[in-house]
Design a protein around this motif. Structure first.
Motif, PDB file in Angstrom:
ATOM      1  N   THR A   1     -11.671  12.590 -15.435  1.00 28.52           N
ATOM      2  CA  THR A   1     -12.854  13.434 -15.641  1.00 28.52           C
ATOM      3  C   THR A   1     -14.042  12.965 -14.804  1.00 28.52           C
ATOM      4  O   THR A   1     -15.119  13.562 -14.873  1.00 28.52           O
ATOM      5  CB  THR A   1     -13.260  13.463 -17.129  1.00 28.52           C
ATOM      6  N   GLU A   2     -13.851  11.905 -14.033  1.00 26.71           N
ATOM      7  CA  GLU A   2     -14.905  11.386 -13.171  1.00 26.71           C
ATOM      8  C   GLU A   2     -14.537  11.644 -11.711  1.00 26.71           C
ATOM      9  O   GLU A   2     -13.481  11.213 -11.246  1.00 26.71           O
ATOM     10  CB  GLU A   2     -15.104   9.888 -13.406  1.00 26.71           C
ATOM     11  N   GLU A   3     -15.398  12.344 -11.001  1.00 27.76           N
ATOM     12  CA  GLU A   3     -15.089  12.715  -9.620  1.00 27.76           C
ATOM     13  C   GLU A   3     -14.884  11.495  -8.732  1.00 27.76           C
ATOM     14  O   GLU A   3     -13.992  11.485  -7.866  1.00 27.76           O
ATOM     15  CB  GLU A   3     -16.207  13.593  -9.053  1.00 27.76           C
ATOM     16  N   ALA A   4     -15.663  10.446  -8.962  1.00 25.30           N
ATOM     17  CA  ALA A   4     -15.569   9.253  -8.123  1.00 25.30           C
ATOM     18  C   ALA A   4     -14.196   8.609  -8.233  1.00 25.30           C
ATOM     19  O   ALA A   4     -13.624   8.144  -7.234  1.00 25.30           O
ATOM     20  CB  ALA A   4     -16.653   8.253  -8.511  1.00 25.30           C
ATOM     21  N   THR A   5     -13.629   8.593  -9.446  1.00 22.60           N
ATOM     22  CA  THR A   5     -12.317   7.968  -9.620  1.00 22.60           C
ATOM     23  C   THR A   5     -11.196   8.887  -9.140  1.00 22.60           C
ATOM     24  O   THR A   5     -10.164   8.416  -8.649  1.00 22.60           O
ATOM     25  CB  THR A   5     -12.087   7.589 -11.091  1.00 22.60           C
ATOM     26  N   LEU A   6     -11.379  10.194  -9.246  1.00 21.90           N
ATOM     27  CA  LEU A   6     -10.372  11.120  -8.725  1.00 21.90           C
ATOM     28  C   LEU A   6     -10.221  10.970  -7.224  1.00 21.90           C
ATOM     29  O   LEU A   6      -9.142  11.174  -6.664  1.00 21.90           O
ATOM     30  CB  LEU A   6     -10.764  12.568  -9.045  1.00 21.90           C
ATOM     31  N   ASN A   7     -11.313  10.589  -6.548  1.00 27.32           N
ATOM     32  CA  ASN A   7     -11.289  10.460  -5.094  1.00 27.32           C
ATOM     33  C   ASN A   7     -10.370   9.348  -4.607  1.00 27.32           C
ATOM     34  O   ASN A   7     -10.014   9.319  -3.428  1.00 27.32           O
ATOM     35  CB  ASN A   7     -12.708  10.225  -4.558  1.00 27.32           C
TER      36      ASN A   7
ATOM     37  N   ALA B   1     -11.448  21.528 -13.190  1.00 24.69           N
ATOM     38  CA  ALA B   1     -12.664  21.950 -12.490  1.00 24.69           C
ATOM     39  C   ALA B   1     -12.957  21.028 -11.297  1.00 24.69           C
ATOM     40  O   ALA B   1     -13.303  21.496 -10.204  1.00 24.69           O
ATOM     41  CB  ALA B   1     -13.845  21.958 -13.450  1.00 24.69           C
ATOM     42  N   LEU B   2     -12.806  19.729 -11.497  1.00 30.36           N
ATOM     43  CA  LEU B   2     -13.065  18.780 -10.414  1.00 30.36           C
ATOM     44  C   LEU B   2     -12.032  18.923  -9.301  1.00 30.36           C
ATOM     45  O   LEU B   2     -12.372  18.853  -8.108  1.00 30.36           O
ATOM     46  CB  LEU B   2     -13.053  17.349 -10.965  1.00 30.36           C
ATOM     47  N   LEU B   3     -10.770  19.139  -9.664  1.00 28.70           N
ATOM     48  CA  LEU B   3      -9.734  19.322  -8.651  1.00 28.70           C
ATOM     49  C   LEU B   3     -10.015  20.557  -7.796  1.00 28.70           C
ATOM     50  O   LEU B   3      -9.848  20.538  -6.570  1.00 28.70           O
ATOM     51  CB  LEU B   3      -8.361  19.435  -9.314  1.00 28.70           C
TER      52      LEU B   3
END
Length: 231
Positions: free
Chosen positions: A52-58, A84-86
């Motif tokens: 749910t955190e964009e920084a970690t998804l990166n 949503a972030l994806l």
């Protein structure tokens, strides 16, 4: 193919293992250390991150995989935010699990590639089994038509497959009949592998035996009508 499976609970971990067993490369993602520890020896790579955190998804290799599967089911908010972030990050092939109609509607709004509803499908199959008194598996083609597999009822035993005339009598198109054949491995353990016996070779007749598994295509109402007739 390469997959990222986000959410390694019961559903996600089983999916990840099945994909691995099929020869695919699977990258698992979860924020629960226990889930990571339980599956890390069975799939290619695992990441302990909060999706749910964009920084970690990166940190995930999202650009180099074929499909990203959001298998989160227990946390509605985490599922929606992850999707949503994806989408924001430009990930194109997203499969997402929905746990109810509201969740499904929201995921539809994101226009994900595919929405998965395992609980509803399992419940529907169980309801069909209880209604018909038979163990079946079904694949929905549209709102009316299904591909259905079921074990041959006693009524079929000893009858040639062609003589059942499922098309003529029940409007069900017979796809195949499989029979479990026994084999013994080098350790002496007996395995039962399915073998297609219908359609047979050179038009030879196939007589139905106990345990034969039929696969048919047709409307669910016609399948119900067949079972009520033979019952």
């Amino acid at each position: 193919m390469r997959y990222v499976v986000i959410g390694l609970g019961i559903y996600g971990s089983n999916l990840a293992r099945d994909l691995t067993d099929m020869g695919h490369e699977v990258i698992g993602v979860d924020m629960n250390q226990t889930h990571i520890d339980e599956i890390k020896d069975y799939i290619s790579t695992v990441y302990l991150v909060d999706s749910t955190e964009e920084a970690t998804l990166n940190v995930l290799p999202l650009r180099s995989v074929d499909v990203v599967i959001v298998a989160i089911g227990e946390n509605f908010g985490a599922s929606v935010r992850t999707v949503a972030l994806l989408k924001k990050m430009g990930v194109e092939n997203i499969y997402a699990r929905a746990i109810d109609d509201l969740h499904y509607a929201i995921l539809e709004g994101f226009q994900v590639q595919r929405i998965i509803t395992p609980e509803q499908r399992a419940a529907r199959d169980l309801a069909h089994e209880m209604e018909l008194g038979a163990v079946i598996k079904s694949l929905e083609v549209d709102s009316r038509h299904y591909v259905i597999t079921f074990e041959a009822p006693a009524y079929f035993h000893g009858i040639a497959v062609d003589d059942l005339r499922l098309d003529e009598n029940f409007k069900l198109h017979l796809v195949a009949v499989a029979r479990r054949t026994g084999s013994v491995n080098i350790l002496g353990v007996k395995h039962h592998e399915p073998e297609v016996v219908y359609p047979g070779k050179d038009g030879e007749a196939t007589e139905v035996r106990p345990g034969d598994v039929f696969t048919v295509f047709g409307a669910l109402k016609d399948f119900r009508a067949m079972y009520r007739h033979i019952s």
